[in-house]
Design an enzyme around this catalytic site. Structure first.
Site, PDB file in Angstrom:
ATOM      1  CE  LYS A   1       5.211 -33.261  -8.423  1.00  0.00           C
ATOM      2  NZ  LYS A   1       4.766 -34.499  -7.748  1.00  0.00           N
TER       3      LYS A   1
ATOM      4  NE  ARG B   1      10.411 -35.340 -14.560  1.00  0.00           N
ATOM      5  CZ  ARG B   1      10.238 -36.632 -14.838  1.00  0.00           C
ATOM      6  NH1 ARG B   1      10.374 -37.060 -16.093  1.00  0.00           N
ATOM      7  NH2 ARG B   1       9.902 -37.493 -13.905  1.00  0.00           N
TER       8      ARG B   1
ATOM      9  N   GLY C   1       8.202 -30.783   5.770  1.00  0.00           N
ATOM     10  CA  GLY C   1       6.980 -31.305   5.151  1.00  0.00           C
ATOM     11  C   GLY C   1       6.791 -32.799   5.366  1.00  0.00           C
ATOM     12  CE1 TYR C   2       2.492 -38.023   5.843  1.00  0.00           C
ATOM     13  CE2 TYR C   2       2.954 -38.536   3.544  1.00  0.00           C
ATOM     14  CZ  TYR C   2       2.481 -38.918   4.788  1.00  0.00           C
ATOM     15  OH  TYR C   2       2.011 -40.186   4.958  1.00  0.00           O
TER      16      TYR C   2
ATOM     17  NE  ARG D   1       9.458 -22.440   3.342  1.00  0.00           N
ATOM     18  CZ  ARG D   1       8.223 -22.004   3.541  1.00  0.00           C
ATOM     19  NH1 ARG D   1       7.843 -20.805   3.109  1.00  0.00           N
ATOM     20  NH2 ARG D   1       7.342 -22.753   4.171  1.00  0.00           N
TER      21      ARG D   1
END
Ligand code: NDP
Ligand code: GO6
Length: 313
Positions: free
Chosen positions: A138, A142, A13-14, A35
């Site tokens: 997110k 957590r 990814g980026y 993957r």
């Protein structure tokens, strides 16, 4: 220096590809999750093969195969996840709950970095819809990490230069405007801009540092804290020309959301919190947190005038 064994999940990814490179450059044994689902994505496959060429080990696994994730995790000390955020309603961030399950079962991980790398979701409890979904998800990750008592570090990376600097923080483009530039209000709210390669360097620096254990690390290097106006002035100085500035009021900016697609609405919400509310800088770095450039003063981070030079003719 003692080297770690690192697994990067989301490595093509980026931000992920930069984390892989920084890990290899620091001499850590670097595993990258391959993957099974990438199928015919030839660019991803070739990137993975180039990581292998550079010394990474590719580890085959799938998010729909719990055992494969446990096996991948068992071979390393550190897991860094750089799974994509909310793009076009695919809520990939929550897939990390599967990774958390695997890390919990494996029981050997010394440090986990969930996919954060932006605004601190713990400070975004009042964020507006639909952009708030990123932060809520997110926070859910957590919670799972902390309940499983997995040692963690949360990287709060502020504004990636690729999305916020080349375009002088304009939405819907990635290059500098030629004539006129939209200012968020008076353009005098302090934000923080980060070169993505530096995000990766600071992340890798922190993986085996006891000072970052169970903490949030904010990337807030002093010379990269600036207002939108200050960023524009740097570009104008490089170019030797002035841009015509148009101020957008808070209300007009927020109501521009109505005509937009989902990704645009997410973007407007995020830009609103950053450029009107000042959510990146309106707090002191306090308890359970550190600032990266203070921890690692040896890193020579990229200044934004230097970054902008690539857009000159
Ligand atoms: P990308 O969109 O580049 O995706 C990262 C990786 O996510 C992909 O390479 C892929 O991994 C994995 N992924 C995507 N879909 C799936 C799926 N269905 N199942 C499993 N894995 C999947 O992500 P970014 O690098 O843009 O974002 C990473 C983090 O950075 C996010 O938390 C985001 O919020 C944050 N961010 C912050 C920005 C800022 O300015 N601060 C800007 C942009 C993002 P694989 O390599 O295995 O294919
Ligand atoms: C980057 C963007 C740029 C959206 C964060 C729409 C999470 C964060 C700084 O994915 O929505 O044009 O913190 O038209 O915690 C996107 C998002 C930015 C890129 C924000 C981000 C930043 C995600 C656009 C656009 C340049």
């Amino acid at each position: 220096m003692v080297k770690s064994k690192v697994l990067v999940v989301g490595g093509t990814g980026y931000i992920g590809k930069r984390i892989v490179k920084a890990s290899l450059a620091a001499g850590h044994t670097t595993h990258v999750l391959q993957r099974l689902e990438i199928g015919l994505d030839i660019d991803k496959l070739q990137m993975l093969l180039s990581f292998k060429e550079q010394g990474a080990r590719l580890v085959e696994a799938s998010f729909s195969d719990h055992r494969s994730l446990v096996e991948a995790v068992k071979e390393v000390d550190v897991v860094i996840c750089t799974m994509s955020g909310v793009h076009f309603r695919s809520h990939n961030i929550l897939l990390q709950l599967k990774l958390v399950e695997a890390i919990k079962e494996a029981g050997n991980i010394k440090r986990f970095f969930p996919s954060e790398f932006g605004m601190d979701p713990a400070l975004m409890g009042d964020a507006i819809e639909p952009g708030r979904v990123t932060f809520d998800e997110k926070m859910e990750v957590r919670k799972a990490i902390e309940e499983a008592q997995i040692p963690y570090t949360y990287i709060s990376a502020n504004c990636f230069a690729g999305y916020f600097v080349g375009n002088l923080s304009q939405l819907g483009t990635l290059v500098p405007p030629k004539h006129k530039v939209c200012l968020y209000g008076d353009g005098n709210v302090k934000v923080v801009y980060m070169d993505e390669d530096d995000v990766a360097t600071y992340t890798i620096k922190s993986i085996d540092d006891p000072r970052t254990m169970n903490k949030t690390v904010y990337l807030r290097p002093p010379e990269n804290i600036m207002t939108q106006r200050e960023l524009i002035a740097k570009w104008e100085k490089l170019k030797g020309t002035q841009l015509h500035k148009i101020s957008i009021s808070q209300q007009d900016f927020l109501s521009s959301m109505k005509e937009m697609d989902y990704a645009g609405q997410v973007g407007v919400g995020h830009f609103y919190h950053i450029f009107y509310e000042g959510c990146l800088t309106n707090f002191e770095i306090g308890q359970n947190a550190e600032e990266a450039s203070a921890l690692y003063p040896e890193v020579c981070y990229t200044r934004m005038d230097e970054y902008l030079k690539r857009f000159l003719n």
